[in-house]
Write a protein that holds these residues in place. Structure first.
Motif, PDB file in Angstrom:
ATOM      1  N   GLY A  73     -61.934 -37.427  28.223  1.00 33.81           N
ATOM      2  CA  GLY A  73     -62.846 -37.243  27.155  1.00 33.81           C
ATOM      3  C   GLY A  73     -64.150 -36.569  27.455  1.00 33.81           C
ATOM      4  N   ASP A  74     -64.274 -35.917  28.567  1.00 31.23           N
ATOM      5  CA  ASP A  74     -65.328 -35.098  28.817  1.00 31.23           C
ATOM      6  C   ASP A  74     -65.713 -33.993  27.995  1.00 31.23           C
ATOM      7  OD1 ASP A  74     -66.588 -35.934  31.869  1.00 31.23           O
ATOM      8  OD2 ASP A  74     -64.554 -36.623  31.351  1.00 31.23           O
ATOM      9  N   TRP A  75     -64.413 -33.097  27.590  1.00 32.90           N
ATOM     10  CA  TRP A  75     -64.560 -31.942  26.719  1.00 32.90           C
ATOM     11  C   TRP A  75     -64.968 -32.439  25.451  1.00 32.90           C
ATOM     12  CZ3 TRP A  75     -62.707 -30.454  22.134  1.00 32.90           C
ATOM     13  CH2 TRP A  75     -62.695 -29.057  22.027  1.00 32.90           C
ATOM     14  N   PHE A  76     -64.573 -33.626  24.688  1.00 32.89           N
ATOM     15  CA  PHE A  76     -64.940 -33.900  23.662  1.00 32.89           C
ATOM     16  C   PHE A  76     -66.537 -34.372  23.432  1.00 32.89           C
ATOM     17  CE2 PHE A  76     -60.689 -34.601  23.634  1.00 32.89           C
ATOM     18  CZ  PHE A  76     -59.992 -33.983  22.777  1.00 32.89           C
ATOM     19  N   GLY A  77     -67.389 -34.644  24.528  1.00 31.02           N
ATOM     20  CA  GLY A  77     -68.660 -34.783  24.624  1.00 31.02           C
ATOM     21  C   GLY A  77     -69.599 -33.789  24.570  1.00 31.02           C
ATOM     22  N   GLY A  78     -68.884 -32.655  25.045  1.00 32.42           N
ATOM     23  CA  GLY A  78     -69.789 -31.254  24.744  1.00 32.42           C
ATOM     24  C   GLY A  78     -71.002 -31.414  25.680  1.00 32.42           C
ATOM     25  N   LYS A  79     -70.554 -31.926  27.000  1.00 34.83           N
ATOM     26  CA  LYS A  79     -71.824 -32.274  27.884  1.00 34.83           C
ATOM     27  C   LYS A  79     -72.512 -31.251  28.314  1.00 34.83           C
ATOM     28  CE  LYS A  79     -69.530 -36.283  30.175  1.00 34.83           C
ATOM     29  NZ  LYS A  79     -69.046 -36.570  31.527  1.00 34.83           N
ATOM     30  N   GLY A  80     -73.858 -31.598  28.956  1.00 38.99           N
ATOM     31  CA  GLY A  80     -74.662 -30.367  29.370  1.00 38.99           C
ATOM     32  C   GLY A  80     -76.061 -31.064  29.812  1.00 38.99           C
ATOM     33  N   VAL A  81     -76.929 -30.369  29.986  1.00 37.84           N
ATOM     34  CA  VAL A  81     -78.339 -31.036  30.363  1.00 37.84           C
ATOM     35  C   VAL A  81     -79.463 -31.062  29.307  1.00 37.84           C
ATOM     36  CG1 VAL A  81     -78.758 -28.578  31.517  1.00 37.84           C
ATOM     37  CG2 VAL A  81     -80.117 -30.953  32.168  1.00 37.84           C
ATOM     38  N   GLY A  82     -80.036 -32.155  29.000  1.00 37.72           N
ATOM     39  CA  GLY A  82     -81.019 -31.908  27.907  1.00 37.72           C
ATOM     40  C   GLY A  82     -82.386 -31.982  28.831  1.00 37.72           C
ATOM     41  N   LEU A  83     -83.432 -31.315  27.777  1.00 39.50           N
ATOM     42  CA  LEU A  83     -84.857 -31.215  28.348  1.00 39.50           C
ATOM     43  C   LEU A  83     -85.571 -31.804  27.256  1.00 39.50           C
ATOM     44  CD1 LEU A  83     -87.228 -30.074  30.199  1.00 39.50           C
ATOM     45  CD2 LEU A  83     -86.884 -28.014  28.960  1.00 39.50           C
ATOM     46  N   CYS A  84     -86.612 -32.652  27.768  1.00 40.43           N
ATOM     47  CA  CYS A  84     -87.567 -33.362  26.988  1.00 40.43           C
ATOM     48  C   CYS A  84     -88.824 -32.882  27.591  1.00 40.43           C
ATOM     49  CB  CYS A  84     -87.279 -34.815  26.737  1.00 40.43           C
ATOM     50  SG  CYS A  84     -86.217 -35.102  25.481  1.00 40.43           S
ATOM     51  N   ARG A  85     -89.790 -32.102  27.140  1.00 41.84           N
ATOM     52  CA  ARG A  85     -91.115 -31.734  27.732  1.00 41.84           C
ATOM     53  C   ARG A  85     -91.967 -32.815  27.076  1.00 41.84           C
ATOM     54  NH1 ARG A  85     -91.909 -25.845  27.813  1.00 41.84           N
ATOM     55  NH2 ARG A  85     -90.879 -26.122  29.850  1.00 41.84           N
ATOM     56  N   ILE A  86     -92.649 -33.938  27.848  1.00 44.29           N
ATOM     57  CA  ILE A  86     -93.489 -34.861  27.473  1.00 44.29           C
ATOM     58  C   ILE A  86     -94.946 -34.344  27.791  1.00 44.29           C
ATOM     59  CG2 ILE A  86     -94.263 -37.100  28.013  1.00 44.29           C
ATOM     60  CD1 ILE A  86     -91.051 -37.616  28.726  1.00 44.29           C
ATOM     61  N   ARG A  87     -95.819 -34.577  26.870  1.00 52.13           N
ATOM     62  CA  ARG A  87     -97.161 -34.503  26.910  1.00 52.13           C
ATOM     63  C   ARG A  87     -98.013 -35.637  27.531  1.00 52.13           C
ATOM     64  NH1 ARG A  87    -100.898 -30.662  27.031  1.00 52.13           N
ATOM     65  NH2 ARG A  87     -99.612 -28.958  26.385  1.00 52.13           N
ATOM     66  N   TYR A  88     -98.629 -35.742  28.650  1.00 55.50           N
ATOM     67  CA  TYR A  88     -99.256 -36.956  28.931  1.00 55.50           C
ATOM     68  C   TYR A  88    -100.789 -36.375  29.168  1.00 55.50           C
ATOM     69  CZ  TYR A  88    -101.118 -40.681  32.004  1.00 55.50           C
ATOM     70  OH  TYR A  88    -101.933 -41.665  32.375  1.00 55.50           O
ATOM     71  N   ASN A  89    -101.734 -36.708  28.291  1.00 55.71           N
ATOM     72  CA  ASN A  89    -102.979 -36.170  28.276  1.00 55.71           C
ATOM     73  C   ASN A  89    -103.003 -34.753  28.429  1.00 55.71           C
ATOM     74  OD1 ASN A  89    -104.225 -38.654  27.996  1.00 55.71           O
ATOM     75  ND2 ASN A  89    -104.155 -38.946  30.404  1.00 55.71           N
ATOM     76  N   ASP A  90    -103.411 -33.955  29.542  1.00 57.17           N
ATOM     77  CA  ASP A  90    -103.199 -32.687  29.754  1.00 57.17           C
ATOM     78  C   ASP A  90    -102.117 -32.099  30.732  1.00 57.17           C
ATOM     79  OD1 ASP A  90    -104.540 -33.801  31.898  1.00 57.17           O
ATOM     80  OD2 ASP A  90    -105.875 -32.148  32.298  1.00 57.17           O
ATOM     81  N   LYS A  91    -101.482 -32.994  30.937  1.00 59.91           N
ATOM     82  CA  LYS A  91    -100.450 -32.634  31.867  1.00 59.91           C
ATOM     83  C   LYS A  91     -98.714 -32.663  31.100  1.00 59.91           C
ATOM     84  CE  LYS A  91    -101.897 -36.214  34.038  1.00 59.91           C
ATOM     85  NZ  LYS A  91    -103.499 -35.949  33.711  1.00 59.91           N
ATOM     86  N   LEU A  92     -98.116 -31.837  31.535  1.00 61.81           N
ATOM     87  CA  LEU A  92     -96.554 -31.402  31.116  1.00 61.81           C
ATOM     88  C   LEU A  92     -95.745 -32.005  32.005  1.00 61.81           C
ATOM     89  CD1 LEU A  92     -96.930 -27.944  29.422  1.00 61.81           C
ATOM     90  CD2 LEU A  92     -96.814 -30.308  28.212  1.00 61.81           C
ATOM     91  N   ILE A  93     -94.837 -33.017  31.671  1.00 61.58           N
ATOM     92  CA  ILE A  93     -93.609 -33.574  32.450  1.00 61.58           C
ATOM     93  C   ILE A  93     -92.425 -33.027  31.675  1.00 61.58           C
ATOM     94  CG2 ILE A  93     -92.871 -35.555  33.229  1.00 61.58           C
ATOM     95  CD1 ILE A  93     -95.537 -36.847  32.673  1.00 61.58           C
ATOM     96  N   ASN A  94     -91.537 -32.219  32.701  1.00 61.96           N
ATOM     97  CA  ASN A  94     -90.399 -31.952  32.240  1.00 61.96           C
ATOM     98  C   ASN A  94     -89.130 -32.820  32.594  1.00 61.96           C
ATOM     99  OD1 ASN A  94     -91.064 -29.779  30.831  1.00 61.96           O
ATOM    100  ND2 ASN A  94     -89.872 -28.235  32.223  1.00 61.96           N
ATOM    101  N   VAL A  95     -88.716 -33.651  31.599  1.00 61.63           N
ATOM    102  CA  VAL A  95     -87.480 -34.818  31.772  1.00 61.63           C
ATOM    103  C   VAL A  95     -86.199 -34.340  31.515  1.00 61.63           C
ATOM    104  CG1 VAL A  95     -86.771 -36.871  31.559  1.00 61.63           C
ATOM    105  CG2 VAL A  95     -89.284 -36.670  31.696  1.00 61.63           C
ATOM    106  N   TYR A  96     -85.406 -33.906  32.776  1.00 62.22           N
ATOM    107  CA  TYR A  96     -84.076 -33.437  32.374  1.00 62.22           C
ATOM    108  C   TYR A  96     -82.880 -34.655  32.511  1.00 62.22           C
ATOM    109  CZ  TYR A  96     -86.317 -29.112  33.572  1.00 62.22           C
ATOM    110  OH  TYR A  96     -87.150 -27.890  33.628  1.00 62.22           O
ATOM    111  N   CYS A  97     -82.378 -35.016  31.496  1.00 57.83           N
ATOM    112  CA  CYS A  97     -81.310 -35.868  31.474  1.00 57.83           C
ATOM    113  C   CYS A  97     -79.847 -35.277  31.530  1.00 57.83           C
ATOM    114  CB  CYS A  97     -81.380 -36.805  30.201  1.00 57.83           C
ATOM    115  SG  CYS A  97     -80.481 -38.344  30.189  1.00 57.83           S
ATOM    116  N   THR A  98     -78.929 -35.696  32.377  1.00 57.18           N
ATOM    117  CA  THR A  98     -77.746 -35.111  32.321  1.00 57.18           C
ATOM    118  C   THR A  98     -76.557 -36.011  32.829  1.00 57.18           C
ATOM    119  OG1 THR A  98     -76.579 -33.128  33.219  1.00 57.18           O
ATOM    120  CG2 THR A  98     -77.968 -34.070  34.726  1.00 57.18           C
ATOM    121  N   HIS A  99     -75.227 -35.528  32.738  1.00 62.57           N
ATOM    122  CA  HIS A  99     -74.304 -36.349  32.999  1.00 62.57           C
ATOM    123  C   HIS A  99     -72.995 -35.367  33.467  1.00 62.57           C
ATOM    124  CE1 HIS A  99     -71.090 -39.874  31.999  1.00 62.57           C
ATOM    125  NE2 HIS A  99     -71.053 -39.355  33.273  1.00 62.57           N
TER     126      HIS A  99
END
Length: 398
Positions: free
Chosen positions: A106-132
């Motif tokens: 089933g991996d093909w059907f999930g269209g897997k990859g890596v997701g990026l959420c850039r989070i702002r905490y006050n004046d700081k930027l946090i890149n959060v990468y979630c993957t499988h």
């Protein structure tokens, strides 16, 4: 100036119908997260949109910002929850994602990859990468080249998108352990740190020391055969991180935060164990800049060369399978063409002819289309690796 991140990651094993005790486990995960101090949560295998919407609704009081990465036929299964604003999101889908005919994987059907959420905490930027990454499935590792190129693509994606971030976090089920080629690529190319190799203060006694996250003896869903051979399981779920030059990282807690069983239930939270990382970032003075810690093996040249070799071997395998598919498909087509008018008007013969026709079409499609797609995706990754290797050699020569 300092700040603390408390990250949690878990492969939720949330396949509708297939996964055992799915609804009860999702509810238990929500109950845990509502009481936990985590400010960033990365989940994998949340395959049901209803499950994600349930999580989003229940966690909105403590983790009000979230994003689900839609992809493929089933969705990527990846989602991120945050205490702070998710400023930007992006999903990079891998070119190689398993095989369409391996429906039971089933991996093909999930269209897997890596997701990026850039989070702002006050004046700081946090890149959060979630993957499988793609799994091995306890078989001959026919997906090795796919997983290696997924790892390389993820590593390059992190490296190319992290320049403006103060902190980078990569969390998820990487389906690869320390020392494996895929793990080396992911840690070495973008210089990500594995907290397992760093000193942890372990100020929270409820968080157990890190151990295997898959097929661990303490998990109710573990494969008994795997448990007998390796009771601690394999550490394939990770939280890796990197801080920008002005910041020094101190690991406060790292390990498995969940109990072996859901409270008052005979089963675990998932077929994987969770991982948590609490890390404090302190701003360094100018004289301390040189103290920044990098991945324990910054030399990725050997790993890249090994990855190229894996790609070359996979290219040979694909060429052989293409020849096989086209030969079988061609022979079946010739048989069907040569027996036109010789089939008796019988239901059994009609069914047989239909099966042979379907098999002929399958072989021809695999040989003409699918193998070409896989070969081009493989060549794309291989040439990128070769360019990486060649450019580093040229830079050293200069």
């Amino acid at each position: 100036m300092e700040f603390t991140l408390n990250i949690f990651t878990l492969n939720c094993w949330g396949i509708p119908v297939v996964s055992k005790n799915r609804k009860e486990r999702i509810t238990a995960i929500v109950d845990y997260l509502l009481q936990s101090p985590h400010n960033i949560v990365c989940l994998q295998e949340v395959w049901s949109e209803k499950d994600y919407l349930y999580l989003k609704d229940k966690l909105k009081s403590t983790l009000p910002y979230s994003h689900y990465f839609y992809s493929g036929v089933l969705g990527s299964g990846l989602c991120v929850f945050s205490k702070w604003v998710i400023q930007d999101v992006f999903f990079h889908q891998w070119a190689l994602n398993g095989y369409i005919h391996k429906i039971h994987h089933g991996d093909w059907f999930g269209g897997k990859g890596v997701g990026l959420c850039r989070i702002r905490y006050n004046d700081k930027l946090i890149n959060v990468y979630c993957t499988h990454l793609h799994a091995e499935y306890h078989e001959d590792d026919i997906y090795l080249a796919h997983r290696v190129l997924q790892a390389y693509s993820t590593a390059e994606f992190v490296k190319l998108t992290s320049s403006c971030a103060d902190v980078c976090i990569l969390a998820g089920d990487l389906n690869t352990g320390p020392g494996d080629l895929s793990f080396r690529l992911i840690t070495q190319i973008p210089s990500l740190l594995d907290p397992f190799d760093l000193k942890s203060e372990q100020i929270n006694p409820m968080i157990r020391k890190p151990s295997g996250t898959s097929d661990n003896i303490n998990n109710s869903y573990s494969d008994p055969k795997m448990v007998r051979s390796t009771p601690e399981g394999k550490r394939i779920d990770h939280i890796l991180f990197r801080a920008d030059t002005p910041w020094k990282a101190s690991v406060l807690n790292f390990g498995n935060p969940l109990e072996d069983r859901v409270p008052n239930q005979p089963f675990s939270y998932s077929d994987h164990n969770a991982v948590t990382l609490e890390v404090r970032f302190s701003r360094l003075s100018g004289s301390q800049m040189h103290q920044r810690v990098y991945s324990k093996d910054d030399s990725c040249y050997d790993s890249v060369k090994e990855a190229i070799k894996v790609c070359e071997e996979a290219t040979v395998t694909i060429s052989k399978s293409k020849t096989l598919y086209l030969t079988v498909g061609g022979l079946l087509f010739m048989f069907l063409l040569g027996t036109v008018g010789f089939w008796p008007p019988n239901v059994l013969y009609d069914v047989t002819k239909l099966i042979i026709t379907a098999l002929c079409l399958y072989c021809l499609v695999m040989g003409i289309l699918w193998n070409k797609i896989e070969m081009n995706s493989l060549k794309s990754g291989q040439t990128a690796l070769e360019n990486f290797s060649r450019s580093r050699y040229d830079l050293i020569a200069e």
